[in-house]
Design a protein around this motif. Structure first.
Motif, short mmCIF file in Angstrom:
data_model
loop_
_atom_site.label_atom_id
_atom_site.label_comp_id
_atom_site.label_asym_id
_atom_site.label_seq_id
_atom_site.Cartn_x
_atom_site.Cartn_y
_atom_site.Cartn_z
N MET A 259 0.84 -1.17 0.00
CA MET A 259 0.00 0.00 0.00
C MET A 259 0.89 1.24 0.00
SD MET A 259 -2.65 1.38 2.96
CE MET A 259 -3.72 0.00 2.82
N ILE A 260 0.55 2.23 -0.78
CA ILE A 260 1.30 3.48 -0.80
C ILE A 260 0.76 4.36 0.31
CG2 ILE A 260 1.86 5.56 -2.11
CD1 ILE A 260 1.64 3.85 -4.65
N ILE A 261 1.64 4.72 1.25
CA ILE A 261 1.26 5.51 2.42
C ILE A 261 2.06 6.80 2.41
CG2 ILE A 261 1.13 5.54 4.93
CD1 ILE A 261 1.16 2.43 4.81
N MET A 262 1.38 7.91 2.69
CA MET A 262 2.05 9.21 2.76
C MET A 262 2.08 9.68 4.20
SD MET A 262 1.21 12.77 0.75
CE MET A 262 2.16 12.36 -0.72
N GLY A 263 3.26 10.12 4.65
CA GLY A 263 3.42 10.72 5.97
C GLY A 263 3.32 12.23 5.85
N VAL A 264 2.65 12.85 6.81
CA VAL A 264 2.45 14.30 6.79
C VAL A 264 2.84 14.88 8.14
CG1 VAL A 264 0.78 16.16 6.40
CG2 VAL A 264 0.48 13.97 5.22
N ASP A 265 3.70 15.89 8.12
CA ASP A 265 4.10 16.60 9.34
C ASP A 265 3.68 18.06 9.18
OD1 ASP A 265 5.27 17.22 11.81
OD2 ASP A 265 7.17 17.75 10.85
N PHE A 266 2.47 18.40 9.66
CA PHE A 266 1.96 19.76 9.55
C PHE A 266 2.77 20.70 10.44
CE2 PHE A 266 -2.08 17.74 8.14
CZ PHE A 266 -2.24 18.46 6.97
N GLY A 267 3.05 21.88 9.90
CA GLY A 267 3.71 22.92 10.67
C GLY A 267 2.98 24.24 10.48
N CYS B 126 5.97 6.11 1.03
CA CYS B 126 6.64 4.81 1.00
C CYS B 126 6.30 4.11 -0.31
CB CYS B 126 6.26 3.95 2.19
SG CYS B 126 4.60 3.25 2.14
N ASP B 127 7.10 3.10 -0.61
CA ASP B 127 6.84 2.27 -1.78
C ASP B 127 5.65 1.35 -1.50
OD1 ASP B 127 8.47 -0.68 -1.18
OD2 ASP B 127 8.78 1.04 0.11
N MET C 128 8.39 -0.81 2.40
CA MET C 128 9.74 -1.07 2.90
C MET C 128 10.55 0.20 3.11
SD MET C 128 9.81 -4.31 3.26
CE MET C 128 11.54 -4.67 3.45
N LEU C 129 10.34 1.20 2.27
CA LEU C 129 11.19 2.38 2.28
C LEU C 129 10.36 3.65 2.30
CD1 LEU C 129 14.12 3.43 2.01
CD2 LEU C 129 13.78 3.40 -0.46
N SER D 138 8.17 5.24 11.44
CA SER D 138 7.67 4.72 12.71
C SER D 138 6.36 3.96 12.51
CB SER D 138 7.47 5.89 13.68
OG SER D 138 6.85 5.47 14.86
N TYR D 139 5.47 4.52 11.70
CA TYR D 139 4.20 3.86 11.42
C TYR D 139 4.41 2.56 10.65
CZ TYR D 139 -0.46 2.88 9.73
OH TYR D 139 -1.65 2.25 9.45
N LEU D 140 5.31 2.56 9.67
CA LEU D 140 5.59 1.34 8.90
C LEU D 140 6.15 0.24 9.79
CD1 LEU D 140 7.12 2.86 5.63
CD2 LEU D 140 4.81 1.92 5.94
N ALA D 141 7.02 0.61 10.72
CA ALA D 141 7.56 -0.39 11.67
C ALA D 141 6.45 -0.97 12.53
CB ALA D 141 8.64 0.25 12.54
N TYR D 142 5.53 -0.13 12.95
CA TYR D 142 4.37 -0.59 13.73
C TYR D 142 3.54 -1.58 12.91
CZ TYR D 142 -0.35 -0.44 15.65
OH TYR D 142 -1.59 -0.79 16.13
#
Length: 130
Positions: free
Chosen positions: A1-9, A18-19, A23-24, A119-123
């Protein structure tokens, strides 16, 4: 699954993706936008452009455990993920690579988003192995 991480500022929002094999995690970009509604729209457009199937949004918790004020996007499922200390960790990583000044400011939020996503992917991986 393609997952996007978002860090709002407040002024810059970091994005990572991620791929398909999860994995990455890699930085995508930093969205420079102070208006939160416009920032959400830009993030949603980038998520669709990158075919993200899930967004992992840094959950704005304060160090004392209270909840900060951000976090909501539309159209794509969202998972809230603890973002405490990710910016501090991103600065540490950038120290190792000797990234300084304007260059650091331009990438630190994308690095923080990558840390949130990793961190989420490791979880997810640990949950699959349970």
């Amino acid at each position: 699954m393609i997952i996007m991480g978002v860090d709002f500022g407040d002024a810059r929002t970091g994005l990572a993706i991620c791929d398909k094999g999860e994995m990455l995690a890699s930085p995508v970009c930093v969205v420079s936008e102070k208006d939160f509604t416009q920032c959400q729209e830009k993030v949603a457009a980038l998520a669709k452009e990158h075919r993200a199937e899930l967004l992992v949004v840094g959950y704005p918790k304060n160090m004392n455990g209270t909840v900060g004020e951000r976090a909501e996007l539309t159209g794509i499922p969202v998972v809230m993920w603890d973002e405490r200390c990710t910016t501090v960790s991103a600065h540490s990583y950038l120290n190792v690579t000797n990234t300084r000044g304007k260059k650091r400011k331009a990438v630190v939020d994308a690095v923080a988003a990558t840390i949130i996503l990793e961190s989420y992917l490791a979880y997810r991986k640990n949950q699959a192995n349970s």
